[in-house]
Design a protein around this motif. Structure first.
Motif, PDB file in Angstrom:
ATOM      1  N   ALA A   1      52.574  61.445   6.444  1.00 52.65           N
ATOM      2  CA  ALA A   1      53.269  62.648   6.913  1.00 52.65           C
ATOM      3  C   ALA A   1      53.848  63.442   5.745  1.00 52.65           C
ATOM      4  O   ALA A   1      53.811  64.675   5.745  1.00 52.65           O
ATOM      5  N   HIS A   2      54.360  62.731   4.738  1.00 51.94           N
ATOM      6  CA  HIS A   2      54.946  63.402   3.575  1.00 51.94           C
ATOM      7  C   HIS A   2      53.879  64.182   2.798  1.00 51.94           C
ATOM      8  O   HIS A   2      54.096  65.342   2.420  1.00 51.94           O
TER       9      HIS A   2
ATOM     10  N   LEU B   1      61.367  59.745  14.075  1.00 52.81           N
ATOM     11  CA  LEU B   1      61.326  60.811  15.076  1.00 52.81           C
ATOM     12  C   LEU B   1      60.254  60.527  16.119  1.00 52.81           C
ATOM     13  O   LEU B   1      60.481  60.695  17.329  1.00 52.81           O
ATOM     14  N   VAL B   2      59.079  60.084  15.664  1.00 52.95           N
ATOM     15  CA  VAL B   2      57.994  59.728  16.584  1.00 52.95           C
ATOM     16  C   VAL B   2      58.410  58.554  17.456  1.00 52.95           C
ATOM     17  O   VAL B   2      58.185  58.546  18.678  1.00 52.95           O
TER      18      VAL B   2
ATOM     19  N   PHE C   1      54.880  73.478  21.931  1.00 53.47           N
ATOM     20  CA  PHE C   1      56.034  72.594  22.146  1.00 53.47           C
ATOM     21  C   PHE C   1      56.007  71.422  21.181  1.00 53.47           C
ATOM     22  O   PHE C   1      57.034  71.041  20.597  1.00 53.47           O
ATOM     23  N   HIS C   2      54.827  70.839  20.985  1.00 49.62           N
ATOM     24  CA  HIS C   2      54.659  69.673  20.123  1.00 49.62           C
ATOM     25  C   HIS C   2      54.984  70.015  18.665  1.00 49.62           C
ATOM     26  O   HIS C   2      55.716  69.285  17.989  1.00 49.62           O
ATOM     27  N   LEU C   3      54.435  71.131  18.185  1.00 49.52           N
ATOM     28  CA  LEU C   3      54.705  71.560  16.817  1.00 49.52           C
ATOM     29  C   LEU C   3      56.188  71.861  16.623  1.00 49.52           C
ATOM     30  O   LEU C   3      56.788  71.488  15.608  1.00 49.52           O
ATOM     31  N   TRP C   4      56.775  72.524  17.594  1.00 46.93           N
ATOM     32  CA  TRP C   4      58.193  72.904  17.502  1.00 46.93           C
ATOM     33  C   TRP C   4      59.087  71.671  17.482  1.00 46.93           C
ATOM     34  O   TRP C   4      60.011  71.565  16.670  1.00 46.93           O
ATOM     35  N   SER C   5      58.827  70.714  18.391  1.00 44.91           N
ATOM     36  CA  SER C   5      59.695  69.541  18.516  1.00 44.91           C
ATOM     37  C   SER C   5      59.640  68.649  17.279  1.00 44.91           C
ATOM     38  O   SER C   5      60.646  68.037  16.903  1.00 44.91           O
ATOM     39  N   PHE C   6      58.485  68.589  16.614  1.00 45.80           N
ATOM     40  CA  PHE C   6      58.382  67.730  15.438  1.00 45.80           C
ATOM     41  C   PHE C   6      58.741  68.468  14.154  1.00 45.80           C
ATOM     42  O   PHE C   6      59.237  67.863  13.209  1.00 45.80           O
TER      43      PHE C   6
ATOM     44  N   VAL D   1      62.524  61.109   1.527  1.00 43.21           N
ATOM     45  CA  VAL D   1      61.607  61.934   2.315  1.00 43.21           C
ATOM     46  C   VAL D   1      62.033  61.929   3.775  1.00 43.21           C
ATOM     47  O   VAL D   1      62.849  61.109   4.197  1.00 43.21           O
ATOM     48  N   ARG D   2      61.484  62.859   4.535  1.00 40.57           N
ATOM     49  CA  ARG D   2      61.795  62.913   5.962  1.00 40.57           C
ATOM     50  C   ARG D   2      61.165  61.730   6.681  1.00 40.57           C
ATOM     51  O   ARG D   2      59.989  61.402   6.454  1.00 40.57           O
ATOM     52  N   ASP D   3      61.954  61.095   7.536  1.00 40.27           N
ATOM     53  CA  ASP D   3      61.484  59.924   8.278  1.00 40.27           C
ATOM     54  C   ASP D   3      60.846  60.389   9.591  1.00 40.27           C
ATOM     55  O   ASP D   3      61.473  60.360  10.657  1.00 40.27           O
TER      56      ASP D   3
END
Length: 231
Positions: A59-60, A158-159, A132-137, A152-154
Motif C-alpha cells: 500500500a505504501h 483500516l482494512v 464510496f470505496h475510494l473516499w472511505s480508504f 507509514v500509514r497503517d
C-alpha cells in the motif's frame, strides 16, 4: 499548422464519438481496461493474506506512486464514460426497436438476457461503490505504523477495522456478486463491440468470462472473509 491539425483531430474524435460504431468501440475498450484494473486491484488485495507488513509495504509503494491521483481521477472518468455511453446506446436501441416490449417477446437469439439488459444499471451501482470505496480508504481514519524504520500509514489496520464490521463485509460481498454478473455478461459484450462476433470466438470468450468472473470474485472475497472470520 499544429493548431489546425489538433483541431482536425479533435473534430474527427467528436464525429467518431457521435457515431454508434465509435461509441461501441469506446465502450468495449473502456470495459476491457476496467477489467484489467480490477484484476490488478484484486491481486494487490491478496497481500492482506500475507499479514500487516506485506500489505502495508504494498500500500505504501502504491500511495507513493507520483501519478496516483491522476490515475484515480482518470479511473473515475473512465468508469463514468463507460456507463454514460452504455446508457446512451441502451436508449438508442430502445428507440430503434420502437416497441418497448419487443425484447420481452423476442425468441431464440433475439432474446436479450435480463442481466445483459441491465449492464448499465450494474455499472452505475459499481461506480457509486467505487466512489464510496475510494473516499472511505483515502480519507478514512489515519493510523501509522513502522515499516523498515519509516513511519507509514497503517492501511492494514483500516482494512481490518472496516471488514470486522458485518454490514461493510456483507455489503462489499453483495457488490462483488453484482461485479461478477457484470463481468460475466460485460466481457463478451466488450469483445463483441470490438468486432469479435464470430460464434467460435464468442464461445471461447464466454468461457473465459465465467473463469475470470469467478477468479475475481473469489480473489476479492478471500481476504475480507479471512479478516472477518479468522482474525
Amino acid at each position: 499548422m499544429k493548431i489546425i491539425r489538433r483541431y482536425s483531430i479533435l473534430k474527427l474524435l467528436i464525429y467518431f464519438l457521435q457515431k454508434t460504431v465509435g461509441q461501441k468501440i469506446i465502450i468495449g475498450l473502456t470495459g476491457l481496461g476496467l477489467s484489467l484494473f480490477i484484476l490488478i486491484h484484486m491481486l494487490g488485495n491478496l497481500f492482506i493474506l500475507s499479514g500487516p507488513s506485506a500489505y502495508n509495504e504494498y500500500a505504501h509503494k502504491l500511495h507513493e506512486f507520483p501519478a496516483l491521483i491522476l490515475l484515480e481521477v482518470g479511473l473515475l472518468i473512465f468508469f463514468a464514460g463507460h456507463i454514460a455511453l452504455s446508457l446512451l446506446l441502451q436508449i438508442k436501441n430502445k428507440k430503434a426497436r420502437g416497441e418497448t416490449s419487443y425484447h420481452l417477446q423476442a425468441k431464440g437469439d433475439k432474446k436479450i438476457k435480463l442481466a445483459h439488459q441491465f449492464l448499465w444499471f450494474q455499472g452505475g451501482v459499481l461506480f457509486v461503490f467505487l466512489v464510496f470505496h475510494l473516499w472511505s480508504f483515502k480519507f478514512g481514519p489515519h493510523y501509522e505504523t513502522q515499516l523498515n524504520g519509516e513511519s507509514v500509514r497503517d492501511i492494514y489496520k483500516l482494512v481490518f477495522e472496516s471488514f470486522k464490521n458485518p454490514f461493510y463485509t456483507i455489503g462489499y460481498s453483495l457488490v462483488l456478486l453484482i461485479l461478477s454478473v457484470h463481468l460475466f455478461r460485460g466481457l463478451p459484450a466488450s469483445f463483441k463491440s470490438l468486432g469479435l462476433s464470430h460464434s467460435f470466438y464468442l464461445s471461447l470468450i464466454e468461457k473465459f468470462s465465467i473463469f475470470f468472473a469467478i477468479l475475481i470474485t473469489l480473489g476479492f472475497l478471500a481476504p475480507i472473509w479471512y479478516i472477518f472470520v479468522y482474525l
